[in-house]
Design a protein around this motif. Structure first.
Motif, PDB file in Angstrom:
ATOM      1  N   SER A  94     -27.151  16.658 -25.160  1.00 15.92           N
ATOM      2  CA  SER A  94     -26.659  15.785 -26.219  1.00 15.92           C
ATOM      3  C   SER A  94     -26.113  16.593 -27.396  1.00 15.92           C
ATOM      4  O   SER A  94     -25.047  16.288 -27.934  1.00 15.92           O
ATOM      5  N   PHE A  95     -26.837  17.648 -27.789  1.00 17.59           N
ATOM      6  CA  PHE A  95     -26.354  18.503 -28.870  1.00 17.59           C
ATOM      7  C   PHE A  95     -25.025  19.158 -28.505  1.00 17.59           C
ATOM      8  O   PHE A  95     -24.123  19.292 -29.328  1.00 17.59           O
ATOM      9  N   MET A  96     -24.911  19.580 -27.254  1.00 17.88           N
ATOM     10  CA  MET A  96     -23.732  20.335 -26.804  1.00 17.88           C
ATOM     11  C   MET A  96     -22.503  19.458 -26.585  1.00 17.88           C
ATOM     12  O   MET A  96     -21.389  19.873 -26.872  1.00 17.88           O
ATOM     13  N   TRP A  97     -22.712  18.274 -26.041  1.00 16.89           N
ATOM     14  CA  TRP A  97     -21.589  17.551 -25.453  1.00 16.89           C
ATOM     15  C   TRP A  97     -21.282  16.216 -26.125  1.00 16.89           C
ATOM     16  O   TRP A  97     -20.294  15.578 -25.812  1.00 16.89           O
ATOM     17  N   SER A  98     -22.121  15.763 -27.052  1.00 15.68           N
ATOM     18  CA  SER A  98     -21.900  14.448 -27.657  1.00 15.68           C
ATOM     19  C   SER A  98     -20.564  14.347 -28.377  1.00 15.68           C
ATOM     20  O   SER A  98     -19.954  13.273 -28.427  1.00 15.68           O
ATOM     21  N   ASN A  99     -20.102  15.447 -28.955  1.00 14.04           N
ATOM     22  CA  ASN A  99     -18.814  15.422 -29.643  1.00 14.04           C
ATOM     23  C   ASN A  99     -17.658  15.126 -28.710  1.00 14.04           C
ATOM     24  O   ASN A  99     -16.564  14.781 -29.162  1.00 14.04           O
ATOM     25  N   GLN A 100     -17.887  15.286 -27.415  1.00 12.77           N
ATOM     26  CA  GLN A 100     -16.831  15.052 -26.442  1.00 12.77           C
ATOM     27  C   GLN A 100     -16.856  13.625 -25.893  1.00 12.77           C
ATOM     28  O   GLN A 100     -16.039  13.290 -25.024  1.00 12.77           O
ATOM     29  N   MET A 101     -17.788  12.805 -26.389  1.00 12.25           N
ATOM     30  CA  MET A 101     -17.933  11.451 -25.855  1.00 12.25           C
ATOM     31  C   MET A 101     -17.828  10.411 -26.960  1.00 12.25           C
ATOM     32  O   MET A 101     -18.229  10.661 -28.098  1.00 12.25           O
ATOM     33  N   LYS A 102     -17.314   9.253 -26.606  1.00  9.48           N
ATOM     34  CA  LYS A 102     -17.313   8.127 -27.530  1.00  9.48           C
ATOM     35  C   LYS A 102     -18.725   7.553 -27.624  1.00  9.48           C
ATOM     36  O   LYS A 102     -19.577   7.814 -26.787  1.00  9.48           O
ATOM     37  N   ARG A 103     -18.935   6.746 -28.661  1.00  9.49           N
ATOM     38  CA  ARG A 103     -20.282   6.265 -28.952  1.00  9.49           C
ATOM     39  C   ARG A 103     -20.909   5.542 -27.771  1.00  9.49           C
ATOM     40  O   ARG A 103     -22.086   5.735 -27.466  1.00  9.49           O
ATOM     41  N   ILE A 104     -20.155   4.709 -27.071  1.00  6.14           N
ATOM     42  CA  ILE A 104     -20.736   3.935 -25.984  1.00  6.14           C
ATOM     43  C   ILE A 104     -21.286   4.839 -24.886  1.00  6.14           C
ATOM     44  O   ILE A 104     -22.340   4.561 -24.301  1.00  6.14           O
ATOM     45  N   LEU A 105     -20.618   5.969 -24.635  1.00  4.01           N
ATOM     46  CA  LEU A 105     -21.116   6.912 -23.632  1.00  4.01           C
ATOM     47  C   LEU A 105     -22.305   7.706 -24.151  1.00  4.01           C
ATOM     48  O   LEU A 105     -23.232   8.022 -23.400  1.00  4.01           O
ATOM     49  N   ARG A 106     -22.296   8.039 -25.452  1.00  2.37           N
ATOM     50  CA  ARG A 106     -23.445   8.737 -26.023  1.00  2.37           C
ATOM     51  C   ARG A 106     -24.705   7.879 -25.916  1.00  2.37           C
ATOM     52  O   ARG A 106     -25.792   8.368 -25.590  1.00  2.37           O
ATOM     53  N   VAL A 107     -24.547   6.596 -26.192  1.00  4.50           N
ATOM     54  CA  VAL A 107     -25.682   5.678 -26.099  1.00  4.50           C
ATOM     55  C   VAL A 107     -26.181   5.601 -24.668  1.00  4.50           C
ATOM     56  O   VAL A 107     -27.389   5.634 -24.394  1.00  4.50           O
ATOM     57  N   LEU A 129     -27.260  13.662 -14.153  1.00 10.63           N
ATOM     58  CA  LEU A 129     -26.255  14.359 -13.346  1.00 10.63           C
ATOM     59  C   LEU A 129     -25.229  13.389 -12.759  1.00 10.63           C
ATOM     60  O   LEU A 129     -24.034  13.687 -12.714  1.00 10.63           O
ATOM     61  N   GLU A 130     -25.684  12.220 -12.332  1.00 11.10           N
ATOM     62  CA  GLU A 130     -24.751  11.205 -11.829  1.00 11.10           C
ATOM     63  C   GLU A 130     -23.810  10.732 -12.938  1.00 11.10           C
ATOM     64  O   GLU A 130     -22.607  10.550 -12.725  1.00 11.10           O
ATOM     65  N   PHE A 131     -24.381  10.533 -14.120  1.00 15.55           N
ATOM     66  CA  PHE A 131     -23.589  10.103 -15.275  1.00 15.55           C
ATOM     67  C   PHE A 131     -22.514  11.133 -15.617  1.00 15.55           C
ATOM     68  O   PHE A 131     -21.341  10.792 -15.826  1.00 15.55           O
ATOM     69  N   LEU A 132     -22.890  12.395 -15.694  1.00 21.87           N
ATOM     70  CA  LEU A 132     -21.938  13.449 -16.051  1.00 21.87           C
ATOM     71  C   LEU A 132     -20.864  13.620 -14.989  1.00 21.87           C
ATOM     72  O   LEU A 132     -19.689  13.883 -15.301  1.00 21.87           O
ATOM     73  N   ASP A 133     -21.248  13.481 -13.761  1.00 19.62           N
ATOM     74  CA  ASP A 133     -20.287  13.580 -12.663  1.00 19.62           C
ATOM     75  C   ASP A 133     -19.246  12.472 -12.763  1.00 19.62           C
ATOM     76  O   ASP A 133     -18.035  12.706 -12.642  1.00 19.62           O
ATOM     77  N   GLU A 134     -19.722  11.260 -13.036  1.00 16.79           N
ATOM     78  CA  GLU A 134     -18.830  10.100 -13.075  1.00 16.79           C
ATOM     79  C   GLU A 134     -17.947  10.082 -14.309  1.00 16.79           C
ATOM     80  O   GLU A 134     -16.741   9.809 -14.226  1.00 16.79           O
ATOM     81  N   HIS A 135     -18.531  10.369 -15.487  1.00 23.69           N
ATOM     82  CA  HIS A 135     -17.808  10.164 -16.746  1.00 23.69           C
ATOM     83  C   HIS A 135     -17.178  11.426 -17.330  1.00 23.69           C
ATOM     84  O   HIS A 135     -16.251  11.327 -18.139  1.00 23.69           O
ATOM     85  N   CYS A 136     -17.691  12.585 -16.952  1.00 27.50           N
ATOM     86  CA  CYS A 136     -17.231  13.820 -17.597  1.00 27.50           C
ATOM     87  C   CYS A 136     -16.724  14.863 -16.614  1.00 27.50           C
ATOM     88  O   CYS A 136     -16.304  15.952 -17.041  1.00 27.50           O
TER      89      CYS A 136
END
Length: 399
Positions: free
Chosen positions: A291-304, A316-323
């Protein structure tokens, strides 16, 4: 004295002497300077790492605390263990316990949190310079002379800036005379709020100039350029980063001199480390760093969504799908974890140690979110724009 050594110790003084310009150093951060994170930053330019601050009372009297708070491996070197201790006996006991597994021990005299000061730890010790000197002198009598002993401190409070600097220099020179290997100085007093404007770079430069031993400087290091500029302005032997490394563990990696966010390759390294660590790495720690590393690369809905997940497989599934991020260690050999045992030394007990055992159940839970991440998560929820999301002053107490 003769103490068991798990591995040969690094000569920390020589490490400073051999540095090409300045030593890149990862700060002691409660909850976050764990072994797996140290492995990540070492892959990205860090040359000396600290453990999280550990409470001597707990470490000295609880095997559970030792196993929970400290872990290491053959690749985790050079390494300094930092302790919060009230007196020389307490600190010397911790040092003898940890001696086989680290290259030095460090006394925390910089933590400005009210709980630490109330218990006589951190900045509270700066009011008792005799006590600090006694700690260092006791360690020098107790441990081999080539084992590193150091102190992390802040600028001392004074009526004005000149008095503050002079008082800091006097204590630093006294500790040099007592035998510390190096000192770390955060360029603010305990009373100063965290902001770029309060960092006293000139004071750090004056202290560095007054010493013959290495000085590490700390504060406002949020990029590789910041680190280089702080070294240039202070001529210190080392530069330490805390929250800057949480936001970008590749901060000291010269391959990314202009990076303002964590490079994708560094995030992938973290996923690899976490995958190979298995159960050694707590899920909360794994998720917090992501979260500290990658939150700046995501919109709020994905951070939540990310922070609502409760297992590594879901993340890991989330990161694979969205990032389009995934670990790549299918055929890699898992890292070695040292089996740390402490039967080489039996800690003495007195009434306060026995009382600490009774308080053990009230210690903070490493599996909980903690103050810093809770504040960071709250900021994530309130921020709609990726650019607005910063670690800011949330980690001021560690910086």
């Amino acid at each position: 004295m003769q103490l068991h050594q798990q591995r040969p110790h690094h000569d920390i003084a020589a490490l400073f002497a051999e540095a090409k310009d300045y030593l890149r150093i990862s700060a002691p951060m409660v909850r976050y300077s764990k072994l797996e994170f140290r492995r990540l930053v070492r892959q990205n330019g860090v040359q000396l790492a600290f453990t999280p601050m550990m409470i001597s009372d707990s470490i000295n009297n609880s095997e559970k605390a030792r196993q929970n708070e400290f872990s290491t491996g053959p690749d985790d070197q050079p390494l300094i263990a930092q302790f919060a201790a009230k007196d020389a006996t307490e600190f010397a006991t911790s040092a003898q316990l940890i001696y086989p597994y680290v290259d030095g021990v460090d006394l925390n005299c910089g933590c400005p949190q009210s709980w630490a000061i109330a218990k006589g730890y951190g900045c509270g010790l700066l009011r008792q310079p005799d006590q600090i000197r006694d700690v260092v002198q006791t360690l020098r009598r107790t441990l081999p002379t080539d084992f590193s002993v150091s102190v992390k401190m802040r600028l001392l409070q004074g009526n004005d800036n000149e008095t503050s600097v002079q008082k800091t220099i006097e204590l630093a020179q006294q500790l040099e005379h007592c035998g510390v290997t190096f000192l770390t100085l955060h360029g603010r007093t305990a009373a100063q709020k965290h902001s770029k404007d309060t960092l006293n770079i000139e004071a750090m430069a004056e202290v560095a100039k007054s010493l013959r031993i290495p000085l590490i400087v700390n504060g406002n290091v949020e990029s590789f350029q910041d680190a280089c500029e702080l070294h240039e302005k202070t001529q210190a032997a080392g530069v330490m980063a805390a929250r800057g490394l949480l936001a970008n563990p590749a901060l000291f990696n010269s391959d990314y001199p202009l990076a303002t966010a964590t490079p994708r390759a560094c995030v992938e390294q973290w996923l690899d480390i976490a995958e190979l660590a298995g159960d050694h790495l707590l899920f909360q720690c794994f998720l917090h760093h992501l979260s500290f590393m990658w939150s700046n690369q995501m919109k709020r809905i994905l951070r939540v969504q990310l922070n609502s997940l409760n297992s590594k497989s879901q993340v890991l599934e989330f990161l694979d799908e969205h990032c389009d991020l995934r670990p790549s260690v299918a055929n890699s050999t898992p890292p070695v974890y040292t089996n740390c045992t402490y039967n080489h030394f039996t800690p003495p007990k007195h009434s306060r140690h026995l009382a600490a055992e009774a308080e053990e159940k009230s210690c903070w839970d490493a599996a909980s979110d903690g103050k810093f991440f809770s504040e960071f998560k709250s900021q994530q929820l309130s921020s709609n724009n990726m650019e607005d999301l910063e670690l800011g002053g949330l980690f001021a107490d560690e910086d």
